[in-house]
Design an enzyme around this catalytic site. Structure first.
Site, mmCIF file in Angstrom:
data_model
loop_
_atom_site.group_PDB
_atom_site.id
_atom_site.type_symbol
_atom_site.label_atom_id
_atom_site.label_comp_id
_atom_site.label_asym_id
_atom_site.label_seq_id
_atom_site.Cartn_x
_atom_site.Cartn_y
_atom_site.Cartn_z
ATOM 1 N N HIS A 54 0.833 -1.199 0.000
ATOM 2 C CA HIS A 54 0.000 0.000 0.000
ATOM 3 C C HIS A 54 0.872 1.255 0.000
ATOM 4 O O HIS A 54 1.210 1.791 1.051
ATOM 5 C CB HIS A 54 -0.904 -0.043 1.239
ATOM 6 C CG HIS A 54 -2.018 0.947 1.215
ATOM 7 N ND1 HIS A 54 -3.269 0.655 1.712
ATOM 8 C CD2 HIS A 54 -2.101 2.216 0.759
ATOM 9 C CE1 HIS A 54 -4.055 1.702 1.569
ATOM 10 N NE2 HIS A 54 -3.366 2.673 1.004
ATOM 11 N N ASP A 306 0.870 2.665 3.721
ATOM 12 C CA ASP A 306 -0.047 3.743 3.296
ATOM 13 C C ASP A 306 0.723 5.054 3.167
ATOM 14 O O ASP A 306 0.219 6.123 3.518
ATOM 15 C CB ASP A 306 -1.243 3.881 4.252
ATOM 16 C CG ASP A 306 -2.375 4.695 3.630
ATOM 17 O OD1 ASP A 306 -2.268 5.076 2.440
ATOM 18 O OD2 ASP A 306 -3.367 4.961 4.333
HETATM 19 ZN ZN LIG Z 1 -7.004 4.013 2.238
#
Ligand SMILES: [Zn+2]
Length: 431
Positions: A54, A306
């Protein structure tokens, strides 16, 4: 062919060994090996090259925040040899053309492999399925599909996507956020949001979507991956889904393992500092404890950064207007050491599983996430876990500086990264 010998590395924290690399693979492991070049690694831990499920690389479209070149350099400095690039670019990665473009940019950059994620719906619009099959069949061979940044909130579309990806062993990675329950939300809904007068983001907005999607995935017999799990309740739902034997996996970010919503009210940089504004929001101490426990016991399968770069003007503004997200590639391993290793919850084998093997397995990424053993591709990270230092983002390779850890003391330092035997980082610097 030239060869490299890594001297005296402690593989997964074990006894010192030499690792001989030749032709991009691990050719031998043992005492007293020799090669054309030598890299001293006494006292360093050798991990399989890290894999991120991610990452936001922002290219195409937001090259002011990050590019494939700068993001992959940041990844290499963080010990990563492969990253999955999220689809919420401009244009959105919802066609074979765009995912192939990102994939090629990654190959040109050369610092780590870039595996594009394909959008689930056209333009992340949540209305029509994107051409999932064409992206899967493209040169980029997409296996992970996500509207990340937005939730696939329509249950029928989510069901169709889950059914569709079965044909090529794909997975739908859901950003679980019920949109109506989080309309205008600014931070975790709780005591702190009440005191600060900010619109709350209730845990149930995440948990309701995860519960629904686990049921849908089981119903159609498909694979579901849950992005950035952030609440104790989500952990309970995942534990239940896994106990049923359903094919559900999940990730947690480093920041959700370390930081809490209290920082929005009281931090070294004052209250309402948008550096702590992130989606999903920082939660409570109890949530952090539950996430750590879940990562340790396998309920949560892996750590994903992220990594969400934003330029200064989008981040250093008033709280309500600021963009959501934090960079994370260059600090992930240090934060995991702080939150999981120094607390005794994970050993280095456990870190390797959660930051390399599991993410590669979930993403069906070939050539990555292999243990360091003879015959495996020589994707290796050398890490010094014995040092501590103040986080200083001024020297980061990322184009953005929105790290929540600036000035914080964190353990560990990535000393070297090898991508198929080629050093991308040596002595803590890009090679
Ligand atoms: Zn997200």
């Amino acid at each position: 062919m030239s060869s490299i010998v890594i001297k005296g590395a402690s593989i997964l924290g074990g006894e010192p060994r030499d690792i001989l690399i030749r032709d991009g693979v691990v050719a031998d492991i043992g005492p007293e090996l020799t090669g054309d070049e030598t890299v001293e690694a006494r006292g360093l831990i050798a991990l399989p090259g890290l894999v991120d499920l991610h990452t936001h690389l922002r290219e195409p479209g937001r090259e002011d925040a990050e590019t494939v070149a700068t993001g992959t350099r940041a990844a290499a400095l963080g010990g990563y040899t492969a990253v999955h690039a999220m689809a919420n670019t401009e244009p959105v990665a919802d066609t074979a053309g765009v995912v192939e473009q990102v994939w090629r940019l990654g190959q040109e950059a050369g610092y780590c492999d870039v595996q594009p994620v394909g959008a689930v719906t056209v333009g992340l619009g949540g209305e029509r399925l994107a051409e999932l099959g064409a992206m899967a069949d493209s040169a980029a061979q997409v296996r992970v599909f996500s509207d990340d940044g937005k939730c696939v909130s329509d249950a029928v579309l989510m069901r169709r996507a889950l059914e569709y990806v079965k044909a090529f062993d794909g997975v739908v990675a859901q950003h679980a956020q019920e949109p109506r329950l989080t309309s205008g939300a600014q931070m975790n809904e709780g005591a702190v949001s009440g005191r600060l007068g900010l619109t709350g983001w209730p845990a149930v907005a995440e948990e309701a979507v995860i519960a629904r999607d686990c049921l849908l995935a089981a119903h159609v017999g498909s694979r579901l991956h849950v992005c950035h799990v952030s609440t104790a309740g989500s952990v309970e739902i995942l534990r239940w889904a896994k106990s049923k034997g359903w094919d559900v996996t999940a990730e947690v970010t480093p920041h959700h393992l370390l930081l809490t919503d209290e920082l929005v009210e009281d931090s070294p940089v004052g209250a309402y500092n948008p550096i702590y504004k992130v989606n999903p929001p920082l939660r409570t101490r109890a949530d952090v404890e539950a996430l750590r426990e879940a990562l340790a016991d396998g309920t949560i399968d892996c750590v994903a950064t992220d990594h969400a770069p934003h330029p200064v003007e989008d981040k250093e503004t008033e709280w309500a207007a600021a963009a959501m997200g934090m960079i994370g590639l260059e600090t992930a391993l240090s934060v995991v050491q702080e939150a999981m290793v120094e607390t005794g919850l994970l050993d280095w084998a456990g870190v390797a599983e959660r930051m390399s093997l599991a993410p590669a397995r979930i993403g069906r990424l070939r050539g990555h996430g292999r243990s360091i053993e003879v015959g495996a591709p020589a994707n290796v990270t050398l890490y010094d876990a014995s040092v501590r230092g103040e986080v200083d983002p001024s020297g980061y390779a990322s184009k953005s500086r929105n790290t929540p850890y600036e000035g914080r003391i964190l353990p560990g330092r990535v000393v070297a990264t090898f991508l198929r035997g080629r050093p991308t980082v040596l002595n803590g610097k890009l090679a």
